[in-house]
Design a protein around this motif. Structure first.
Motif, PDB file in Angstrom:
ATOM      1  N   LYS A 153       0.820  -1.212   0.000  1.00 13.00           N
ATOM      2  CA  LYS A 153       0.000   0.000   0.000  1.00 13.00           C
ATOM      3  C   LYS A 153       0.856   1.266   0.000  1.00 13.00           C
ATOM      4  CE  LYS A 153      -3.936  -2.151   2.351  1.00 13.00           C
ATOM      5  NZ  LYS A 153      -4.768  -2.192   3.573  1.00 13.00           N
ATOM      6  N   LEU A 154       2.016   1.185   0.637  1.00 15.08           N
ATOM      7  CA  LEU A 154       2.889   2.354   0.702  1.00 15.08           C
ATOM      8  C   LEU A 154       3.601   2.595  -0.623  1.00 15.08           C
ATOM      9  CD1 LEU A 154       4.183   4.588   2.521  1.00 15.08           C
ATOM     10  CD2 LEU A 154       6.031   2.948   2.969  1.00 15.08           C
ATOM     11  N   LEU A 155       4.057   1.515  -1.273  1.00 17.52           N
ATOM     12  CA  LEU A 155       4.982   1.682  -2.402  1.00 17.52           C
ATOM     13  C   LEU A 155       4.448   1.285  -3.772  1.00 17.52           C
ATOM     14  CD1 LEU A 155       8.220   0.373  -0.621  1.00 17.52           C
ATOM     15  CD2 LEU A 155       7.616   2.756  -1.109  1.00 17.52           C
ATOM     16  N   ILE A 156       3.493   0.381  -3.859  1.00 15.95           N
ATOM     17  CA  ILE A 156       3.037  -0.093  -5.162  1.00 15.95           C
ATOM     18  C   ILE A 156       2.265   0.976  -5.943  1.00 15.95           C
ATOM     19  CG2 ILE A 156       1.496  -1.711  -6.317  1.00 15.95           C
ATOM     20  CD1 ILE A 156       4.254  -2.831  -5.563  1.00 15.95           C
ATOM     21  N   PRO A 157       1.311   1.707  -5.336  1.00 11.51           N
ATOM     22  CA  PRO A 157       0.662   2.775  -6.108  1.00 11.51           C
ATOM     23  C   PRO A 157       1.667   3.794  -6.635  1.00 11.51           C
ATOM     24  CG  PRO A 157      -0.613   2.296  -4.147  1.00 11.51           C
ATOM     25  CD  PRO A 157       0.683   1.548  -4.005  1.00 11.51           C
ATOM     26  N   ALA A 158       2.713   4.063  -5.873  1.00 14.40           N
ATOM     27  CA  ALA A 158       3.735   5.006  -6.322  1.00 14.40           C
ATOM     28  C   ALA A 158       4.493   4.466  -7.522  1.00 14.40           C
ATOM     29  CB  ALA A 158       4.707   5.315  -5.181  1.00 14.40           C
ATOM     30  N   PHE A 159       4.681   3.151  -7.588  1.00 14.22           N
ATOM     31  CA  PHE A 159       5.337   2.548  -8.748  1.00 14.22           C
ATOM     32  C   PHE A 159       4.554   2.868 -10.022  1.00 14.22           C
ATOM     33  CE2 PHE A 159       5.865  -0.960 -11.751  1.00 14.22           C
ATOM     34  CZ  PHE A 159       7.249  -1.068 -11.822  1.00 14.22           C
ATOM     35  N   VAL A 160       3.224   2.747  -9.941  1.00 16.07           N
ATOM     36  CA  VAL A 160       2.365   3.078 -11.082  1.00 16.07           C
ATOM     37  C   VAL A 160       2.423   4.573 -11.370  1.00 16.07           C
ATOM     38  CG1 VAL A 160      -0.011   3.021 -11.945  1.00 16.07           C
ATOM     39  CG2 VAL A 160       0.859   1.116 -10.569  1.00 16.07           C
ATOM     40  N   ALA A 179       8.251  10.789   1.414  1.00 20.82           N
ATOM     41  CA  ALA A 179       8.994   9.668   1.994  1.00 20.82           C
ATOM     42  C   ALA A 179       9.102   8.514   1.008  1.00 20.82           C
ATOM     43  CB  ALA A 179       8.311   9.194   3.282  1.00 20.82           C
ATOM     44  N   ILE A 180       8.033   8.278   0.261  1.00 16.42           N
ATOM     45  CA  ILE A 180       8.044   7.214  -0.747  1.00 16.42           C
ATOM     46  C   ILE A 180       9.080   7.513  -1.819  1.00 16.42           C
ATOM     47  CG2 ILE A 180       6.670   6.106  -2.544  1.00 16.42           C
ATOM     48  CD1 ILE A 180       4.187   6.721  -0.745  1.00 16.42           C
ATOM     49  N   ALA A 181       9.105   8.762  -2.282  1.00 18.86           N
ATOM     50  CA  ALA A 181      10.060   9.160  -3.324  1.00 18.86           C
ATOM     51  C   ALA A 181      11.496   9.011  -2.825  1.00 18.86           C
ATOM     52  CB  ALA A 181       9.797  10.599  -3.757  1.00 18.86           C
ATOM     53  N   LEU A 191      16.641   5.909  -3.243  1.00 21.74           N
ATOM     54  CA  LEU A 191      17.638   4.975  -2.713  1.00 21.74           C
ATOM     55  C   LEU A 191      17.650   3.678  -3.512  1.00 21.74           C
ATOM     56  CD1 LEU A 191      17.195   5.419   1.153  1.00 21.74           C
ATOM     57  CD2 LEU A 191      18.910   6.457  -0.330  1.00 21.74           C
ATOM     58  N   MET A 192      16.481   3.209  -3.924  1.00 22.75           N
ATOM     59  CA  MET A 192      16.411   2.000  -4.746  1.00 22.75           C
ATOM     60  C   MET A 192      17.132   2.204  -6.082  1.00 22.75           C
ATOM     61  SD  MET A 192      12.429   0.893  -4.220  1.00 22.75           S
ATOM     62  CE  MET A 192      11.624   1.092  -2.620  1.00 22.75           C
ATOM     63  N   THR A 193      16.954   3.379  -6.658  1.00 20.42           N
ATOM     64  CA  THR A 193      17.603   3.688  -7.933  1.00 20.42           C
ATOM     65  C   THR A 193      19.118   3.709  -7.773  1.00 20.42           C
ATOM     66  OG1 THR A 193      15.682   4.989  -8.614  1.00 20.42           O
ATOM     67  CG2 THR A 193      17.746   5.354  -9.818  1.00 20.42           C
ATOM     68  N   LEU A 194      19.596   4.327  -6.694  1.00 21.38           N
ATOM     69  CA  LEU A 194      21.026   4.347  -6.421  1.00 21.38           C
ATOM     70  C   LEU A 194      21.551   2.930  -6.217  1.00 21.38           C
ATOM     71  CD1 LEU A 194      23.669   5.828  -5.826  1.00 21.38           C
ATOM     72  CD2 LEU A 194      22.893   6.099  -3.452  1.00 21.38           C
ATOM     73  N   ASP A 195      20.806   2.119  -5.493  1.00 16.32           N
ATOM     74  CA  ASP A 195      21.218   0.735  -5.268  1.00 16.32           C
ATOM     75  C   ASP A 195      21.236  -0.046  -6.578  1.00 16.32           C
ATOM     76  OD1 ASP A 195      21.892  -1.558  -3.662  1.00 16.32           O
ATOM     77  OD2 ASP A 195      19.834  -2.254  -3.938  1.00 16.32           O
TER      78      ASP A 195
END
Length: 425
Positions: free
Chosen positions: A182-189, A390-392, A397-401
């Motif tokens: 719920k925190l991160l999946i809608p943001a992915f879309v 916060a999600i962004a 960080l995921m992109t950097l990783d």
């Protein structure tokens, strides 16, 4: 110092105004595959191609949904068992017999992965080669973790035929049940729509092209025109690469009077020319459409931060074309766009600077307003819309990783295979 902070906040605010007003209305969720009562004059032949590697847990549900499509035309499913070790093919065969449609399922044992191919696309290539023996008008490219609504194929075909589209794709509804989902999946879309505004994708005069790999209906003629799946055989983000190739192949051609009147089944070409022997315009080619689906859904669970992190980090640096400069721009741009507003709210409150605080609040409200339609589409609490900064930050960080994994030779890992870069596939 206050002047610098205020200047950065005004820049962030300006970016949000541009995004909301002039970036293809990406934040809207109005591009959806609608239901239509209109009946087709003829029913195209469709073959689904499903690459599957160790999907025994999900294949009973996903394959059942495919075999039970309410499409009245000829429809066959070609499942390519990509050297699974969990009896995926056996489960698939059992499903076909359980629903009484063993004749519609064709199971192909995948060959060894040759150099220069990603595993998924090599499986898709084998499925298309086998399915081509039935001379289908369209291929349905889908994944083994997708549960299709019973009317999904019928809607896709109607959309393609009635609007003369070479490719129709829907971003299926991703699973959104756990807290992290719920925190991160809608943001992915949301971020995907910002990268590829659907209205731009669906505009034949705009070069933006994208598709969602879980559900792609592509005209066989269009696939042959671009040179087949092999032209994108090294692509890790294969759905968007396919859409780009199809859209770039667009344009208008001509045909001489007297040529055959029937194009692919389900698409009639009018060859009556105003003057004898004059060239007649062909229907436009390369037209694609991408939208959202609230009915067809992904079964893939992302119950933890780690699973979502791996999913994003697998291809995020690929999305940046492996460019350190674009990565640097991302690491600077994401905080400016998403983190500056809440930071300025805090700084303005601490320093009693109302101008900084108010501009920060306004920027935060604008991004919340932009994100809210996606949150509503996924039926999440409105409070998640306020969490976008916060999600962004997490996605940054995921992109950097993702870049770090690439530089360490661990990028693109999926299903026991690691793809360092297209040149190394």
């Amino acid at each position: 110092m206050d002047v610098i902070v205020l200047g950065l906040m005004l820049l962030s605010l300006t970016i949000w105004l541009v995004l909301l007003g002039f970036w293809g209305q990406f934040w809207q969720t109005d591009q959806q595959l609608e239901f239509t009562e209109t009946q087709l004059e003829s029913l195209p032949v469709v073959c689904a191609v499903v690459p599957a590697r160790n999907e025994a847990e999900l294949i009973p549900t996903s394959l059942r949904s495919l075999l039970l499509q309410d499409y009245p035309g000829s429809f066959n499913v070609f499942l390519v068992d990509d050297r699974s070790t969990d009896r995926t093919a056996n489960f698939a065969e059992g499903v076909a017999h359980a629903v009484g449609k063993p004749q519609q399922l064709h199971i192909i044992s995948g060959a060894s992965l040759p150099p220069g191919w990603s595993g998924k696309l090599w499986a898709v290539e084998q499925g298309i080669k086998s399915a081509s023996l039935l001379a289908p008008d369209y291929f349905l490219l889908t994944d083994a973790d997708i549960e299709h609504d019973p009317g999904n194929l019928c809607r896709l075909v109607k959309k393609a035929v009635q609007e003369d589209l070479d490719l129709v794709s829907v971003m299926v509804r991703l699973r959104c049940e756990s807290f992290w989902e719920k925190l991160l999946i809608p943001a992915f879309v949301f971020f995907f729509q910002k990268l590829y505004p659907f209205r731009w994708v669906n505009n034949p005069n705009n070069p933006t092209a994208a598709a969602a790999g879980g559900s792609i209906l592509i005209r066989r003629e269009a696939l042959e025109r671009i040179g087949g799946i092999q032209v994108i055989r090294q692509a890790l983000i294969d759905d968007c690469a396919l859409a780009k190739a199809v859209k770039k192949s667009g344009g208008t051609g001509s045909r001489e009077q007297g040529a055959g009147e029937q194009g692919s089944r389900g698409r009639r070409i009018n060859n009556q020319c105003p003057m004898p022997n004059a060239p007649c315009p062909m229907p436009s080619q390369g037209r694609i459409w991408l939208g959202l689906s609230s009915l067809t859904r992904s079964l893939r669970p992302y119950d933890s931060l780690a699973t979502i992190w791996d999913m994003v980090a697998r291809t995020a640096y690929t999305q940046l074309n492996y460019s350190p400069l674009i990565l640097l721009g991302t690491l600077v741009g994401m905080p400016l766009i998403y983190l500056a507003p809440p930071v300025c709210v805090i700084l303005g409150a601490v320093s009693s600077n109302s101008a900084i605080a108010l501009t920060g609040i306004l920027g935060w409200l604008l991004m919340t307003f932009a994100y809210y339609p996606t949150i509503r589409f996924y039926k999440c609490s409105v409070w998640f819309a306020f969490s976008l900064p916060a999600i962004a930050f997490l996605y940054t960080l995921m992109t950097l990783d993702s870049a770090l994994r690439h530089w360490q030779g661990r990028g693109g890992a999926w299903k026991g295979r690691v793809y360092h870069s297209p040149d190394n596939l």
